[in-house]
Scaffold this motif. Structure first.
Motif, short mmCIF file in Angstrom:
data_model
loop_
_atom_site.label_atom_id
_atom_site.label_comp_id
_atom_site.label_asym_id
_atom_site.label_seq_id
_atom_site.Cartn_x
_atom_site.Cartn_y
_atom_site.Cartn_z
N HIS A 100 0.82 -1.21 0.00
CA HIS A 100 0.00 0.00 0.00
C HIS A 100 0.86 1.27 0.00
CE1 HIS A 100 -3.45 2.67 0.79
NE2 HIS A 100 -4.18 1.64 0.37
N ALA A 101 2.00 1.20 -0.69
CA ALA A 101 2.83 2.39 -0.84
C ALA A 101 2.26 3.30 -1.93
CB ALA A 101 4.26 1.98 -1.22
N ASN A 102 2.57 4.58 -1.86
CA ASN A 102 2.24 5.49 -2.95
C ASN A 102 3.21 5.21 -4.09
OD1 ASN A 102 2.00 7.65 -4.75
ND2 ASN A 102 1.41 9.06 -3.12
N LEU A 103 2.75 4.57 -5.13
CA LEU A 103 3.62 4.07 -6.18
C LEU A 103 4.11 5.17 -7.13
CD1 LEU A 103 1.92 0.66 -7.00
CD2 LEU A 103 3.74 1.18 -5.36
N THR A 104 3.60 6.38 -6.97
CA THR A 104 4.13 7.50 -7.75
C THR A 104 5.35 8.12 -7.08
OG1 THR A 104 2.72 9.16 -6.68
CG2 THR A 104 1.81 8.01 -8.60
N GLN A 105 5.69 7.64 -5.90
CA GLN A 105 6.82 8.21 -5.16
C GLN A 105 7.95 7.21 -4.95
OE1 GLN A 105 5.19 9.85 -1.53
NE2 GLN A 105 3.85 11.28 -2.61
N VAL A 106 7.93 6.11 -5.70
CA VAL A 106 8.98 5.10 -5.58
C VAL A 106 9.53 4.81 -6.98
CG1 VAL A 106 7.93 4.09 -3.53
CG2 VAL A 106 7.38 3.16 -5.81
N GLY A 107 10.63 4.06 -7.02
CA GLY A 107 11.28 3.76 -8.28
C GLY A 107 10.61 2.64 -9.06
N THR A 108 11.04 2.48 -10.30
CA THR A 108 10.45 1.49 -11.20
C THR A 108 10.57 0.07 -10.64
OG1 THR A 108 10.93 2.87 -13.12
CG2 THR A 108 10.54 0.53 -13.53
N SER A 109 11.72 -0.25 -10.04
CA SER A 109 11.91 -1.61 -9.53
C SER A 109 10.94 -1.93 -8.40
CB SER A 109 13.35 -1.81 -9.07
OG SER A 109 13.66 -0.91 -8.02
N GLN A 110 10.68 -0.94 -7.54
CA GLN A 110 9.73 -1.20 -6.45
C GLN A 110 8.31 -1.31 -6.97
OE1 GLN A 110 9.95 1.24 -2.90
NE2 GLN A 110 7.97 0.50 -2.16
N ILE A 111 7.96 -0.48 -7.94
CA ILE A 111 6.63 -0.60 -8.54
C ILE A 111 6.44 -2.01 -9.09
CG2 ILE A 111 5.09 0.18 -10.38
CD1 ILE A 111 6.44 2.92 -10.22
N THR A 112 7.42 -2.48 -9.85
CA THR A 112 7.33 -3.81 -10.44
C THR A 112 7.18 -4.88 -9.36
OG1 THR A 112 8.66 -3.09 -12.33
CG2 THR A 112 8.50 -5.47 -11.92
N SER A 113 7.99 -4.77 -8.31
CA SER A 113 7.92 -5.75 -7.23
C SER A 113 6.57 -5.72 -6.53
CB SER A 113 9.04 -5.46 -6.22
OG SER A 113 8.94 -6.31 -5.09
N GLU A 114 6.07 -4.52 -6.25
CA GLU A 114 4.77 -4.39 -5.56
C GLU A 114 3.66 -5.06 -6.34
OE1 GLU A 114 3.55 -2.48 -2.80
OE2 GLU A 114 5.51 -1.85 -2.02
N ILE A 115 3.69 -4.91 -7.65
CA ILE A 115 2.62 -5.46 -8.49
C ILE A 115 2.81 -6.95 -8.73
CG2 ILE A 115 1.67 -5.44 -10.83
CD1 ILE A 115 1.99 -2.40 -10.83
N THR A 116 4.02 -7.36 -9.11
CA THR A 116 4.20 -8.76 -9.48
C THR A 116 4.12 -9.69 -8.27
OG1 THR A 116 6.62 -8.51 -9.34
CG2 THR A 116 5.59 -8.18 -11.49
N ASN A 117 4.63 -9.29 -7.14
CA ASN A 117 4.54 -10.13 -5.95
C ASN A 117 3.09 -10.35 -5.54
OD1 ASN A 117 7.29 -10.39 -5.81
ND2 ASN A 117 7.58 -8.92 -4.15
N THR A 118 2.29 -9.30 -5.67
CA THR A 118 0.87 -9.43 -5.32
C THR A 118 0.15 -10.31 -6.33
OG1 THR A 118 0.92 -7.23 -4.32
CG2 THR A 118 -1.24 -8.16 -4.81
#
Length: 355
Positions: free
Chosen positions: A101-119
């Motif tokens: 539940h991080a604000n994904l507009t305030q993190v890097g591309t790698s974290q966005i990818t991890s947040e989505i793919t892991n879920t």
């Protein structure tokens, strides 16, 4: 047994009978499906699952004949896999709401990818199906996030009605927000609030009064549409209101409390209608209640043959299901009959669902 109630309910019932579009009629007998003439809306619940409220919310939705989309947080799903499976088994749709539940507009591309793919991987491992819908936390989105969503086969879903439950809205305010919804609309709600849970019965009545039904979110348009067995978690549902069935028996009467429906007061009081079946096995779910703590018994008959019995042991409405019922195809008379009246209770019927 209070026979005088039949006269009272008959008088009230004459005011509450309504005709619905979508006839399922055969053989000259008019039967009506659920009143969805004004269209479909999407009820959505974010931030679950959680052990303190998800089960109660699922029970409330089922008891009130509603389906919804649950946007689950990945780490919550990992910690509570049985609740994710319960969502699926209750006929709900499941979406991705990031891992933490991080604000994904305030993190890097790698974290966005991890947040989505892991879920995605966690939800697929639990349910057997990868989500098609993604809701960004806080509704915050940008081009980078949308690109990664697309790479994972996800449609971004926001909302056009906000219940404000996250902002301290009371139950009445949440219900009022639902009252503004129109065909295709999507409302934002959350899994964890008691006010949101308490609003469910009023939400159901509000939608019913306005000819709206709860639907799924189309992955192609992001708007609410009719439930689709090909895209949702289960087959399409036929819903028939008891008050629109043909009544038989000395005391059978329409009622307006604890829901708009029918009361079966005496042995062999019944309601029936004719349904056309293209296949020979279905699940039958009946919402009903007893007038007191004693056990009410209602038999399900198809084509004159008893297929099972629904039991209601109290005045609070509940939904019970007889699964995998075998029956004939083509036009079949479906009948709900009181067959064990012992003079101490009455059976109240709201609606029958077939899937």
């Amino acid at each position: 047994m209070f026979r005088s109630k039949a006269i009272q309910w008959a008088a009230i019932g004459s005011l509450v009978v309504s005709l619905f579009m979508g006839s399922l009629a055969a053989g000259g007998e008019k039967v009506f499906a659920a009143d969805c003439t004004a269209g479909y809306v999407a009820l959505t619940y974010d931030d679950g699952p959680n052990p303190s409220n998800t089960t109660n919310l699922l029970n409330a939705l089922q008891q009130n004949g509603l389906r919804a989309t649950f946007f689950n947080v990945g780490q919550n799903a990992q910690n509570n896999p049985s609740l994710v499976l319960a969502q699926k088994n209750a006929g709900m749709w499941i979406g991705n709401h990031s891992w933490s539940h991080a604000n994904l507009t305030q993190v890097g591309t790698s974290q966005i990818t991890s947040e989505i793919t892991n879920t995605q991987q966690t939800l697929q491992s639990i349910t057997g199906t990868a989500p098609k819908l993604f809701r960004p936390p806080y509704g915050a989105t940008n081009a980078t996030l949308k690109s990664i969503e697309a790479q994972n086969g996800l449609t971004e879903i926001l909302w056009n009605v906000d219940s404000q439950d996250w902002n301290g809205a009371g139950t009445a305010q949440i219900v009022a927000a639902v009252g503004t919804m129109k065909n295709g609309d999507v409302i934002l709600m959350h899994d964890q609030y008691q006010t949101t849970l308490q609003a469910v019965p009023q939400i159901a009545q509000n939608l019913k009064n306005r000819g709206l039904c709860s639907g799924m979110i189309s992955p192609s348009t992001g708007r609410a549409v009719a439930p689709d067995g090909g895209n949702g978690p289960g087959p399409a549902v036929t819903k028939v209101e008891a008050e629109n069935m043909t009544k038989a028996g000395q005391y059978t009467s329409n009622i307006s409390s604890p829901f708009t429906g029918v009361a079966l007061y005496a042995n062999n009081d019944s309601v029936k209608y004719t349904q056309n079946f293209t296949s020979g096995t279905h699940n039958f779910s009946l919402r009903g209640a007893s007038n007191n703590a004693n056990m009410a018994r209602v038999d399900l008959k198809i084509g004159g043959v008893t297929k099972g019995t629904f039991y209601y042991g109290g005045s609070s409405p509940a939904v019970y299901t007889i699964s995998n019922v075998s029956h004939g195809t083509g036009n079949q008379v479906i009948e709900l009959v009181v067959t064990a009246d012992d003079g101490t209770w009455d059976a109240y019927l709201d609606y029958l669902e077939i899937n």
